[in-house]
Each structure stands twice: as C-alpha cells, then as structure tokens.
Design a protein around this motif. Structure first.
Motif, PDB file in Angstrom:
ATOM      1  N   GLN A   5       0.825  -1.201   0.000  1.00 42.06           N
ATOM      2  CA  GLN A   5       0.000   0.000   0.000  1.00 42.06           C
ATOM      3  C   GLN A   5       0.864   1.258   0.000  1.00 42.06           C
ATOM      4  O   GLN A   5       0.555   2.230  -0.690  1.00 42.06           O
ATOM      5  CB  GLN A   5      -0.951   0.001   1.197  1.00 42.06           C
ATOM      6  CG  GLN A   5      -2.070  -1.005   1.063  1.00 42.06           C
ATOM      7  CD  GLN A   5      -2.937  -1.083   2.304  1.00 42.06           C
ATOM      8  OE1 GLN A   5      -2.546  -0.658   3.387  1.00 42.06           O
ATOM      9  NE2 GLN A   5      -4.125  -1.649   2.141  1.00 42.06           N
ATOM     10  N   GLU A   6       1.952   1.238   0.764  1.00 39.63           N
ATOM     11  CA  GLU A   6       2.863   2.382   0.794  1.00 39.63           C
ATOM     12  C   GLU A   6       3.527   2.589  -0.568  1.00 39.63           C
ATOM     13  O   GLU A   6       3.666   3.720  -1.042  1.00 39.63           O
ATOM     14  CB  GLU A   6       3.918   2.226   1.894  1.00 39.63           C
ATOM     15  CG  GLU A   6       3.376   2.447   3.292  1.00 39.63           C
ATOM     16  CD  GLU A   6       2.665   3.793   3.450  1.00 39.63           C
ATOM     17  OE1 GLU A   6       3.249   4.833   3.072  1.00 39.63           O
ATOM     18  OE2 GLU A   6       1.527   3.799   3.949  1.00 39.63           O
ATOM     19  N   LYS A   9       0.934   4.097  -2.901  1.00 40.78           N
ATOM     20  CA  LYS A   9       0.779   5.534  -2.643  1.00 40.78           C
ATOM     21  C   LYS A   9       1.962   6.314  -3.222  1.00 40.78           C
ATOM     22  O   LYS A   9       1.782   7.398  -3.787  1.00 40.78           O
ATOM     23  CB  LYS A   9       0.666   5.803  -1.143  1.00 40.78           C
ATOM     24  CG  LYS A   9      -0.639   5.386  -0.529  1.00 40.78           C
ATOM     25  CD  LYS A   9      -0.607   5.689   0.963  1.00 40.78           C
ATOM     26  CE  LYS A   9      -1.790   5.162   1.702  1.00 40.78           C
ATOM     27  NZ  LYS A   9      -1.697   5.438   3.150  1.00 40.78           N
ATOM     28  N   LYS A  10       3.167   5.775  -3.073  1.00 42.07           N
ATOM     29  CA  LYS A  10       4.359   6.446  -3.584  1.00 42.07           C
ATOM     30  C   LYS A  10       4.308   6.543  -5.106  1.00 42.07           C
ATOM     31  O   LYS A  10       4.585   7.600  -5.673  1.00 42.07           O
ATOM     32  CB  LYS A  10       5.611   5.682  -3.141  1.00 42.07           C
ATOM     33  CG  LYS A  10       6.906   6.315  -3.558  1.00 42.07           C
ATOM     34  CD  LYS A  10       8.088   5.505  -3.033  1.00 42.07           C
ATOM     35  CE  LYS A  10       9.391   6.086  -3.503  1.00 42.07           C
ATOM     36  NZ  LYS A  10      10.536   5.269  -3.040  1.00 42.07           N
ATOM     37  N   LEU A  12       1.623   6.399  -7.157  1.00 41.19           N
ATOM     38  CA  LEU A  12       0.561   7.287  -7.631  1.00 41.19           C
ATOM     39  C   LEU A  12       0.780   8.723  -7.186  1.00 41.19           C
ATOM     40  O   LEU A  12       0.329   9.657  -7.859  1.00 41.19           O
ATOM     41  CB  LEU A  12      -0.802   6.773  -7.193  1.00 41.19           C
ATOM     42  CG  LEU A  12      -1.207   5.438  -7.838  1.00 41.19           C
ATOM     43  CD1 LEU A  12      -2.625   5.061  -7.442  1.00 41.19           C
ATOM     44  CD2 LEU A  12      -1.069   5.468  -9.335  1.00 41.19           C
ATOM     45  N   GLY A  13       1.480   8.921  -6.075  1.00 45.53           N
ATOM     46  CA  GLY A  13       1.811  10.272  -5.633  1.00 45.53           C
ATOM     47  C   GLY A  13       2.774  10.965  -6.576  1.00 45.53           C
ATOM     48  O   GLY A  13       2.879  12.187  -6.596  1.00 45.53           O
ATOM     49  N   SER A  38      -9.337  12.101  -7.691  1.00 43.54           N
ATOM     50  CA  SER A  38      -9.624  10.866  -8.423  1.00 43.54           C
ATOM     51  C   SER A  38     -10.709  11.155  -9.456  1.00 43.54           C
ATOM     52  O   SER A  38     -11.823  10.652  -9.379  1.00 43.54           O
ATOM     53  CB  SER A  38     -10.084   9.773  -7.461  1.00 43.54           C
ATOM     54  OG  SER A  38     -11.258  10.201  -6.783  1.00 43.54           O
ATOM     55  N   ASP A  54     -14.536   7.869  -0.861  1.00 47.09           N
ATOM     56  CA  ASP A  54     -14.259   6.881   0.174  1.00 47.09           C
ATOM     57  C   ASP A  54     -15.568   6.453   0.833  1.00 47.09           C
ATOM     58  O   ASP A  54     -16.421   7.290   1.132  1.00 47.09           O
ATOM     59  CB  ASP A  54     -13.319   7.499   1.211  1.00 47.09           C
ATOM     60  CG  ASP A  54     -12.723   6.488   2.171  1.00 47.09           C
ATOM     61  OD1 ASP A  54     -13.475   5.643   2.717  1.00 47.09           O
ATOM     62  OD2 ASP A  54     -11.502   6.550   2.390  1.00 47.09           O
ATOM     63  N   GLN A 150       3.138  14.569  -5.594  1.00 43.17           N
ATOM     64  CA  GLN A 150       3.984  14.233  -4.449  1.00 43.17           C
ATOM     65  C   GLN A 150       3.512  14.915  -3.162  1.00 43.17           C
ATOM     66  O   GLN A 150       4.283  15.540  -2.443  1.00 43.17           O
ATOM     67  CB  GLN A 150       5.445  14.560  -4.742  1.00 43.17           C
ATOM     68  CG  GLN A 150       6.023  13.694  -5.831  1.00 43.17           C
ATOM     69  CD  GLN A 150       7.482  13.977  -6.113  1.00 43.17           C
ATOM     70  OE1 GLN A 150       8.019  15.015  -5.747  1.00 43.17           O
ATOM     71  NE2 GLN A 150       8.125  13.028  -6.774  1.00 43.17           N
ATOM     72  N   ARG A 151       2.212  14.780  -2.911  1.00 42.16           N
ATOM     73  CA  ARG A 151       1.550  15.296  -1.709  1.00 42.16           C
ATOM     74  C   ARG A 151       1.616  16.820  -1.578  1.00 42.16           C
ATOM     75  O   ARG A 151       1.552  17.366  -0.478  1.00 42.16           O
ATOM     76  CB  ARG A 151       2.094  14.612  -0.452  1.00 42.16           C
ATOM     77  CG  ARG A 151       1.820  13.133  -0.457  1.00 42.16           C
ATOM     78  CD  ARG A 151       2.235  12.489   0.820  1.00 42.16           C
ATOM     79  NE  ARG A 151       1.882  11.077   0.754  1.00 42.16           N
ATOM     80  CZ  ARG A 151       2.327  10.179   1.573  1.00 42.16           C
ATOM     81  NH1 ARG A 151       3.143  10.516   2.546  1.00 42.16           N
ATOM     82  NH2 ARG A 151       1.954   8.923   1.459  1.00 42.16           N
TER      83      ARG A 151
END
Length: 164
Positions: A5-6, A9-10, A12-13, A38, A54, A150-151
């Motif tokens: 999962q991390e 996230k990385k 797609l970030g 999204s 969500d 990147q957030r």
C-alpha cells in the motif's frame, strides 16, 4: 500488504493530477462538497466523467442519492479551496464564494472549469465508490489548473511550457 500500500501511494503520488471540488446539495438543501483528485474523463459520446469517494466519507450517502453534482476544476490560485474542502470544517461554503447554477447546483467562483453532471452510475470498488456522471453543462475559464503531485498542490511551472 501494508508495504504494498505504501509503494502504491508512492507510485501514484508521483503521478500529477488535477484538483477538483465536487459539490451538490444534501437532503436538507445545504451545499456540500469535498476535494477530489480521483477524477477522469470516460467518454465523449455521451460525455461521461468519473470520480471516486471513500466509503467512510460523511458525504457518501448524499452523493450516492443525489441526481446531480458539479465538478469544480480548481484554478492554480485556488490552493486555499483545495485545503478548505479537504478539511473538517463543517460549513465550508460560508468561507468561500459560490452560487447556485442554472441547474441548481452549488458552483464555486473563479475556477478553471465546471462540469455539471447527472449522476448516472455508481460502482463499488474496494474501499471507494466510483460515481459516473453525464455532463449536462460546461463552464470554462482561461485559467491554469491546480495540480497535485507528491503530496503537494501548485501550478505547472511556466518553464515547463517553454520546453514543449
């Protein structure tokens, strides 16, 4: 699983996306909205878009039961709106400029674009629900979009265009 999962996230970030605020009215006719990245185009004939929410969102039932919603594509100078509509502030619309559209939807002022949509399909997908909307009205302004990468949120550097 947590490591995957991390990594997800990385990955797609590192993929830049536009930033939108999806809005509608709840059952009590109060405007509601949330920040969404999204968001994607689905079809040109008919004009269809999608976005996901969500299953834990407090707005889930309102968005699933509404007949219409608006996708407000934020302009590069609307970072504050991005954070406002992703916050826990209860009455977000009291803190921004908005109006009712001709289709009786809450739309935000000074955005890059607005897509007013009829809610046509919902698909459960993992911990989210995908909502598909048929575009019934389009408003465009000549503005650069707000991007998420990147957030972080921001605009496309002008030097980027000079390299194309």
């Amino acid at each position: 699983m947590a490591q995957q999962q991390e990594e997800f996230k990385k990955a797609l970030g590192n993929y830049p996306t536009g930033v939108t605020v999806v809005t509608t009215f709840d059952k009590e006719n109060k405007p509601i909205g949330l920040t969404v990245n999204s968001f994607a185009s689905v079809s040109l004939d008919p004009l269809l878009i999608l976005w996901s929410i969500d299953k834990k969102s407090k707005s889930l039932e309102d968005f699933m039961s509404t007949e219409k919603f608006a996708v407000n594509i934020l302009a590069s100078d609307q970072e504050k709106l991005c954070f406002l509509f992703s916050s826990r502030v209860v009455d977000r619309f009291a803190q921004c400029e908005w109006q009712r559209s001709v289709n009786n939807l809450p739309i935000l002022a000074n955005t890059a674009s607005i897509l007013e949509c009829k809610n046509v399909q919902q698909i459960e997908a993992g911990d989210h629900v995908i909502l598909i909307g048929q575009v019934i009205n389009i408003l465009n302004a000549d503005k650069a979009p707000l991007l998420y990468h990147q957030r972080s949120v921001g605009e496309i550097p002008k030097t980027f265009y000079q390299t194309i």
